[in-house]
Design a protein around this motif. Structure first.
Motif, mmCIF file in Angstrom:
data_model
loop_
_atom_site.group_PDB
_atom_site.id
_atom_site.type_symbol
_atom_site.label_atom_id
_atom_site.label_comp_id
_atom_site.label_asym_id
_atom_site.label_seq_id
_atom_site.Cartn_x
_atom_site.Cartn_y
_atom_site.Cartn_z
ATOM 1 N N ALA A 189 37.840 41.508 35.713
ATOM 2 C CA ALA A 189 38.989 40.464 35.464
ATOM 3 C C ALA A 189 38.738 39.185 34.609
ATOM 4 N N ILE A 238 40.418 32.681 34.444
ATOM 5 C CA ILE A 238 41.578 31.559 33.961
ATOM 6 C C ILE A 238 40.789 30.268 34.269
ATOM 7 N N GLN A 259 46.130 41.325 42.122
ATOM 8 C CA GLN A 259 46.734 40.477 41.557
ATOM 9 C C GLN A 259 46.093 39.915 40.361
ATOM 10 N N THR A 260 46.551 39.747 39.044
ATOM 11 C CA THR A 260 45.731 39.228 37.974
ATOM 12 C C THR A 260 46.148 37.726 37.715
ATOM 13 N N THR A 261 47.327 37.332 38.484
ATOM 14 C CA THR A 261 47.889 35.929 38.209
ATOM 15 C C THR A 261 48.499 35.755 39.565
ATOM 16 N N GLY A 262 48.469 34.081 39.592
ATOM 17 C CA GLY A 262 49.242 33.629 40.890
ATOM 18 C C GLY A 262 48.433 33.724 42.194
ATOM 19 N N SER A 263 47.380 34.155 42.133
ATOM 20 C CA SER A 263 46.620 34.387 43.401
ATOM 21 C C SER A 263 45.288 33.768 43.484
ATOM 22 N N THR A 313 42.093 35.924 42.423
ATOM 23 C CA THR A 313 41.156 35.381 41.096
ATOM 24 C C THR A 313 39.673 35.441 41.501
ATOM 25 N N VAL A 341 39.731 27.277 38.405
ATOM 26 C CA VAL A 341 40.757 28.073 38.141
ATOM 27 C C VAL A 341 42.122 27.445 37.779
ATOM 28 N N ALA A 342 43.126 27.918 37.161
ATOM 29 C CA ALA A 342 44.475 27.440 36.776
ATOM 30 C C ALA A 342 45.163 27.155 37.945
ATOM 31 N N SER A 343 45.268 27.742 39.105
ATOM 32 C CA SER A 343 45.987 27.741 40.035
ATOM 33 C C SER A 343 45.721 26.537 41.105
#
Length: 237
Positions: free
Chosen positions: A2, A5, A128-132, A136, A208-210
């Motif tokens: 993966a 981000i 999950q590839t986004t939002g976690s 990530t 990371v973005a989140s």
């Protein structure tokens, strides 16, 4: 693997202190030797077969710490999860591949995962590839092994830099910014590597973005235990 981000973010002071202030500081361009060590660092993990890791996952609601091992040839991770600054609802065992996360909740989670995982009561879900931040972090850690070196000549062109020196776990290391876990151009600066004189990776820090704080992955924090597949989930060799 993966993709990571990345965004520019302020990092925790404990992870940004480089050296004792008496040595040279960067950033500056990589020397040829430094570029070669950065190019082979993920390959070193693959050559080793597996590494013991501690993955620190940030979260505004309280972080998570995964202590375990990653099989870089089989692309499989296994360990225990403990919450920090939060309740114990997320504690338990965890095993993951690039596509799947399996969790085994436990009321009294041990400090280290048992060498033989339980044969039942595992819950499976897609990665999950986004939002976690957790997923990530797991994907990043799994992606830090490669069956071939990166292109050392391209790393400086893509913005990789030397930022300083440090002592980590008794090892003298150079700290460098570099590409994400896929070696993707244009991502230098998102990832910071602590690398020994032979190219061995000892720490990786990723924005990371989140989350406003970085994911931190430390290696050789405990004895490496070969990763045992959960029944029904084998390595992807």
């Amino acid at each position: 693997m993966a993709a990571v981000i990345g965004i520019a973010a302020a990092a925790v002071v404990a992870f940004l202190v480089i050296g004792n202030g008496s040595g040279p500081t960067g950033p500056r361009a990589l020397t040829p030797d430094e570029a070669n060590r950065l190019a082979i660092t993920r390959f070193r993990n693959y050559q080793a077969g597996g590494r013991a890791v501690t993955i620190t996952v940030p979260s505004a609601a309280g972080g998570l710490v995964i202590t375990g091992s990653i099989d870089y040839r089989g692309k499989l991770g296994y360990g225990v999860v403990h919450g920090t600054g939060r309740d114990t609802s997320s504690d338990g065992l965890i095993e993951w591949t690039a596509a799947t996360v399996l969790v085994h909740p436990m009321a009294n989670t041990p400090a280290q995962a048992p060498e033989s995982p339980p044969g039942s009561d595992w819950y499976s879900r897609p990665m999950q590839t986004t939002g976690s931040a957790l997923d990530t972090s797991l994907a990043i850690a799994l992606g830090l092994g490669s069956d071939r070196p990166d292109n050392a000549a391209l790393l400086p062109q893509n913005g990789a830099t030397w930022t300083g020196q440090d002592q980590l776990g008794g090892h003298q290391v150079d700290v460098m910014t570099g590409p994400n876990a896929n070696g993707k151009p244009g991502t230098a600066g998102n990832v910071r590597y602590w690398i020994g004189s032979d190219g061995t990776m000892y720490r990786v820090q990723v924005n990371v973005a989140s989350e406003p704080q970085p994911v931190v992955i430390d290696f050789d924090t405990q004895r490496y235990i070969p990763v045992p597949p959960v029944p029904g989930v084998g390595p992807t060799r």
